[in-house]
Structure formats: C-alpha cells, structure tokens
Scaffold this active site. Structure first.
Site, PDB file in Angstrom:
ATOM      1  N   LYS A 219       0.846  -1.193   0.000  1.00  0.00           N
ATOM      2  CA  LYS A 219       0.000   0.000   0.000  1.00  0.00           C
ATOM      3  C   LYS A 219       0.885   1.248   0.000  1.00  0.00           C
ATOM      4  CE  LYS A 219      -3.657   2.019   2.846  1.00  0.00           C
ATOM      5  NZ  LYS A 219      -4.610   1.755   3.933  1.00  0.00           N
ATOM      6  N   GLU A 225      10.512  -4.712   4.608  1.00  0.00           N
ATOM      7  CA  GLU A 225      10.612  -6.102   4.148  1.00  0.00           C
ATOM      8  C   GLU A 225      10.303  -6.195   2.657  1.00  0.00           C
ATOM      9  OE1 GLU A 225       8.991  -5.031   6.784  1.00  0.00           O
ATOM     10  OE2 GLU A 225       9.178  -6.411   8.480  1.00  0.00           O
ATOM     11  N   GLY A 281      -4.979  -2.429   5.195  1.00  0.00           N
ATOM     12  CA  GLY A 281      -4.192  -3.566   4.704  1.00  0.00           C
ATOM     13  C   GLY A 281      -4.877  -4.902   4.942  1.00  0.00           C
ATOM     14  N   ARG A 282      -5.348  -5.108   6.179  1.00  0.00           N
ATOM     15  CA  ARG A 282      -5.932  -6.410   6.518  1.00  0.00           C
ATOM     16  C   ARG A 282      -7.340  -6.577   5.961  1.00  0.00           C
ATOM     17  NH1 ARG A 282      -4.952  -3.070  10.494  1.00  0.00           N
ATOM     18  NH2 ARG A 282      -6.573  -2.313  11.916  1.00  0.00           N
ATOM     19  N   GLU A 367      -5.086  -7.473  14.885  1.00  0.00           N
ATOM     20  CA  GLU A 367      -4.591  -6.138  14.549  1.00  0.00           C
ATOM     21  C   GLU A 367      -5.731  -5.123  14.670  1.00  0.00           C
ATOM     22  OE1 GLU A 367      -1.765  -6.263  11.284  1.00  0.00           O
ATOM     23  OE2 GLU A 367      -2.232  -4.198  10.821  1.00  0.00           O
ATOM     24  N   HIS A 398      -5.371 -34.218  17.157  1.00  0.00           N
ATOM     25  CA  HIS A 398      -4.290 -35.088  17.629  1.00  0.00           C
ATOM     26  C   HIS A 398      -3.191 -34.291  18.316  1.00  0.00           C
ATOM     27  CE1 HIS A 398      -5.845 -38.723  15.644  1.00  0.00           C
ATOM     28  NE2 HIS A 398      -6.450 -37.811  14.903  1.00  0.00           N
ATOM     29  N   LYS A 518       7.857  -0.700  12.488  1.00  0.00           N
ATOM     30  CA  LYS A 518       8.468  -0.232  11.244  1.00  0.00           C
ATOM     31  C   LYS A 518       9.535   0.829  11.547  1.00  0.00           C
ATOM     32  CE  LYS A 518       4.554  -1.224   8.099  1.00  0.00           C
ATOM     33  NZ  LYS A 518       3.650  -0.795   7.054  1.00  0.00           N
TER      34      LYS A 518
END
Ligand code: G6Q
Length: 556
Positions: A219, A225, A281-282, A367, A398, A518
């Site tokens: 965005k 990263e 973003g999410r 978030e 399990h 960040k």
C-alpha cells in the site's frame, strides 16, 4: 442499493461501556447462569439445537452449543443496540471517516459494491474507480493466463511471485490456498514476505527468471521487508537475464497507493494497480492486492468471490440483529471475552484448503481489536480483542484439542465445515464430518463421573477420564468451498470484528503497534551495519544484544 452520501455522525460513545445498563444487566445475569451446564440447557429445551441457529447467504450457523439462554442473547443484543452498532454500520457504509486516528473512511465494503451503486468519499463516488481497477486487473490477468503477456525474452510467464507482508500477503496467501482447487495449475504461485533472505531464496530456487513475474504488493511502497525483497528480486531477475534493465517492465507489476514510489522503483505506472487509503491492509484481499488471486482463479471466479463478500455485507447491513450472523457471533465473543474471561478463540476449519484461514483471521481480528484505549483516548477497564489461533481439523484433534477438552482454560471454538468435499474420495468426507460433529458434541456434553464408572473404569483412573464438558462452540456449515463462499466467510469475520470493536468503543482500523515496529527497526539497522561501533542509546539489554551480534558477524 440506495445512494449513500457522507454525513457527520457522532462516532464517540458518550457513556463508558461498563456503566451501561445493558452491561450491568449482563454482569448480574452472568452471576446467575455462569454455572449452568449445556447438558441441562439442552435437556430443558429439546428444540434448542434447532432454535439457536441462523442462516444467511447460504451459511448456516448453529450457536446452540454456547453457554447462553434466550435471556443472555436478548441482553447481548440490547448491549449491541445501545452501543450504537446500527448507526456505526450505517456510518461505515456511507463512507464516513470512522477511522478517526488516521482520519480515513473504512470502505472495504465498496470493493465489492456492484457496478451502478454509489458510495461517496469526499464528494466523489468511489464505486466506478473500484470497477475501473477491477477491469484493469481482468485485462492483465487474461493476458498473463492466455500467454499473451510475455517475459522480456519472449517466453510465457509460468511463475508468479507476490512480494508483500502483513495485509499485503496474508490475504493473497490464504485465498490462493483456499481456492487452489479453482486455480490454473500451469502457473506456479509463490509468496515472499519475510525479510529473512531464506524466504526469497526458497521461493525462486527452482525458477527461471525469464518465466517469472513479480507482483510487488505494498500500500505504502515503503515497507522495509517488501522493498528489500523487491530489490533482491530485481537483482535476481537482471542477473538471470544478463543485466538488461529494460526487462523490469515485463517482469514487475505493482499494487500500491503510492505511484511516485512505484515509478521510483522502475515499474511503469501503467503496470500499477491502485487502491485507496480507505482500504486497510488487513481488509484488502478483495482489492488489487488480490491480483495474484485473480491470476490464479481467473477473473470470473474472482468476481464471484466479490459477490459472496457483497451478499454478506448486505446481510450485515440490513438483517435484524437477532438473525444477523456477524452480530450474533460478535456478541457471543463479547460474552466469553468480557464475562467468562476467555482469552482466546480457536478457529477450526474442517477443510484442508482453509489451512491458512486461522492465520488470516489472526491478523484481521488481532490487529483490528488489539487496542487498549477507546475512541476518545481513555483507557479501557474491560478486556478487548482475544487471541485468535487454530489449525485445520482433524490434525488439531491429535495435538492441542486435549487442552480444550480437559485443560483449565475456557476456549470458545468456531468449527467450519462443508457439505461436499472438493476432492471426494471414498468415505473420507463422512469421516471428516463425523469428527467435527463428534468434537463439538464432546466439548459441550463431556463425560460424567457416573458414565466413566459405568464403563468399568478402575477408580484410580476415573478422574483422568472425566470430561467436564460445557466447552462452548459455534458450527458454521456451508455447501462447499467456492470463491463465493470464501467471500462470505471472510466478510462474516470482518463484520464480527466490526461488531466487537463497536461495542468495545475502540478503533478497529488503525495499527499503531505495527507502525512502531516499522520505525524502531530503521533506527537499529545502521547500528548493526556501520563499520565503526556507534554509541548506543538503548537499554542495557538491547545495547548488549547489538554488540554481541556485531561480534558474531565478524566470526566465520
Ligand atoms: C494491515 C497492516 C499491515 C500492512 C503491512 C504492509 O492492516 O497495516 O499488516 O498491511 O505492514 O504494509 P504495506 O502494504 O504498506 O507494505
């Protein structure tokens, strides 16, 4: 859909949550019913399993195995009403700037609004812009999928790598995995997110640069990263194609809101797919951030996914709270988090293709609702967003289910299952579904001391084999996992998060914790890289770790 225009609505909630009458009534009610067992709730009401269900847009919800009575539900819905949920839903759909700390509208619902509808932001209808980007994505996807779009050396694109992180990664990864059944198997899809170089190295190690297309999804187009991985990808490509810079145009496209940074990177803005600051973003997997999804499943399937989202949006916007799936699940979450003190929610999909769904919801919920101050900046005096986690069934059975069955914590579970397998084989699907039903049954009803004894269990072993039960769960059942159903499921959880954020009076749409990370890393990078040791101004532990790392770096 009616034309919606932005108007000023009060987003601040004047009365503190815990001072509300509905809250006080719930506190008193909790004291009365907290010991009630699901065994007696079901025994006293033979119709409970049919009564406490709801259905919308093809999703069936059984919420009868929750520790509630009809009175609980009435009180929880009263709380939702008194928290201004209706007004806030309308404010979101109208494009009001309800993300007050970033002064932004919250309009992921516009990303799936049908053509011809109207949602205004700052005096402009954003729906035509959404469809213009969708059309551009469609054209590009068709060209890549048909082989019309060629790499720099004239070869067809075979590999597509999405570079992005957080909201620009988790949605694309989850949707690719969830909808793999519908994907073009002649294309390879990979996702690089971590700044750990292993992520990139493993993603490309068997790939041919001349057949590889990178989608740089960011965005802001400034995320450490993503930009580090994008530069590494460019170097890898140019190295593979013997250094011809003009190759970038055929092997890189961008998804971003930042045209200036995209062109600085060397990507032609004609190959940029835009979105807007009103998409968090999410909440962006159905924007251009979903370009990899569209490339994988094709534009038609992508549009049916959007249609699924929209159907759930309309249900959330218009259905009475008593039969509104996101509202029901949202208030049940409040009940466990704030009254029973539950700290987590387990997401348990009985569908292998949904293996990344819990991780996706983890970001969406944590978030959004991991906040400790209200919209007006005061500290909350009640728990907010719980921890989301989970794994697909039956694998979880399990491993960690033991703790849900017999541990000391209350963990509400969401089971998700489908009527049809996408890869039917023999009796597999019946076995899968037998497991999901057996688990929610065992969690709710357990096994009493008397039952265990009656099985002939020796006395010393009896306490170990008793299952207290009374472990709550929801079960969501749908026909089969299609793009449309995935859209409905994601929208369902988006609106659950919205419902809860509204009741908790928090801003579900900012993420200052992420922003902090960040900034902090940027400060430490030069301290690790400078040839000369710098004066360090951190705490003693961080200073020491930095010095130790610098020493480790110099050792072979
Ligand atoms: C999501 C968050 C965060 C964000 C990433 C990537 O809601 O804001 O996860 O998506 O930090 O940001 P960019 O897309 O700007 O690279």
């Amino acid at each position: 859909m009616a034309k919606r225009t932005a108007a000023k609505t009060k987003t601040r909630n004047p009365k503190p949550l815990t001072k509300r009458k509905a809250w006080k009534a719930l506190e008193a009610h909790y004291k009365k019913i907290r010991k009630l067992h699901l065994r007696s709730l079901f025994a006293d009401d033979p119709k409970r399993g049919e009564r406490m269900t709801a259905e919308a847009a093809g999703l069936f919800l059984d919420y009868s195995k929750n520790r509630i009575t009809s009175e609980t539900l009435k009180l929880l819905i009263w709380l939702a009403e008194k928290s201004g949920l209706r007004t806030r839903i309308d404010a979101m759909f109208r494009g009001e700037k309800i993300n007050i700390t970033e002064k932004r509208a919250v309009l992921h619902v516009a990303l799936r609004a049908p053509q011809g509808t109207s949602i205004m932001v700052d005096g402009e209808n954003v729906v035509p812009q959404v469809h213009a980007v969708l059309d551009k994505m469609t054209d590009f996807s068709n060209r890549v999928r048909s082989g019309d779009w060629k790499g720099h050396t004239g070869k067809r694109i075979r590999n597509i790598i999405n570079i992005g992180i957080g909201g620009s990664d988790l949605g694309p990864v989850m949707a690719y995995e969830a909808l793999k059944h519908y994907s073009d198997r002649s294309l390879n899809f990979r996702f690089v997110s971590n700044v750990d170089s292993t992520d990139f190295a493993e993603a490309v190690q068997d790939l041919e640069p001349s057949e590889t297309l990178f989608i740089v999804s960011s965005k802001t187009f400034t995320t450490l990263e993503t930009m580090t991985n994008a530069h590494t990808a460019r170097a890898w490509l140019l190295n593979g194609l013997i250094g011809d810079e003009s190759a970038v145009a055929k092997h890189f496209v961008a998804v971003s809101t930042n045209a200036a940074e995209v062109s600085k990177f060397g990507i032609d803005t004609a190959n940029m797919f835009g979105f807007w600051d009103w998409v968090g973003g999410r909440y962006s997997m159905d924007s251009a951030i979903g370009l990899s999804t569209m490339l994988a499943i094709g534009p038609g399937n992508f549009r049916s996914m959007l249609d699924g989202f929209h159907q759930m949006d309309e249900h959330f916007r218009t259905a009475p709270f008593e039969s509104n799936l996101p509202v029901l699940m949202g208030v049940l979450g409040i009940w466990y988090t704030d009254f029973f003190g539950a700290q987590t929610v387990a997401i348990l999909p009985y569908e292998q293709y949904l293996k990344r769904f819990p991780a996706y919801l983890q970001q969406l919920a944590m978030e959004s609702n991991g906040k400790h101050v209200t919209l007006d900046g005061s500290e909350v005096d009640y728990p907010t967003g719980p921890v989301y986690w989970g794994e697909p069934g039956t694998n979880g059975q399990h491993s960690f289910y033991q703790l849900i069955h017999q541990g000391t914590r209350l963990i509400p579970c969401d089971f998700i299952a489908f009527g049809h397998a996408l890869n039917p084989m023999g009796r597999h699907h019946d076995m899968l579904l037998a497991n999901v039903f057996a688990q929610s049954e065992a969690l709710a009803f357990g096994k009493t001391l008397e039952q265990v004894k009656a099985e002939g269990t020796p006395d010393w072993l009896v306490p170990h084999r008793v299952f207290e039960g009374n472990r709550p769960s929801n079960t969501i059942l749908a026909d089969r996992l299609t793009p449309e159903v995935l859209g409905k499921l994601v929208a369902l959880y988006e609106h659950i998060v919205f419902t809860q954020g509204t009741i908790w009076q928090i801003n579900s749409f900012d993420q200052w914790g992420v922003e902090l990370g960040k900034v902090l890393a940027q400060r430490i990078i030069p301290e690790l890289e400078s040839p000369k040791e710098q004066t360090l101004g951190h705490d003693a532990s961080t200073n020491n770790l930095i010095r130790r790392y610098r020493k480790l770096k110099t050792q072979e």
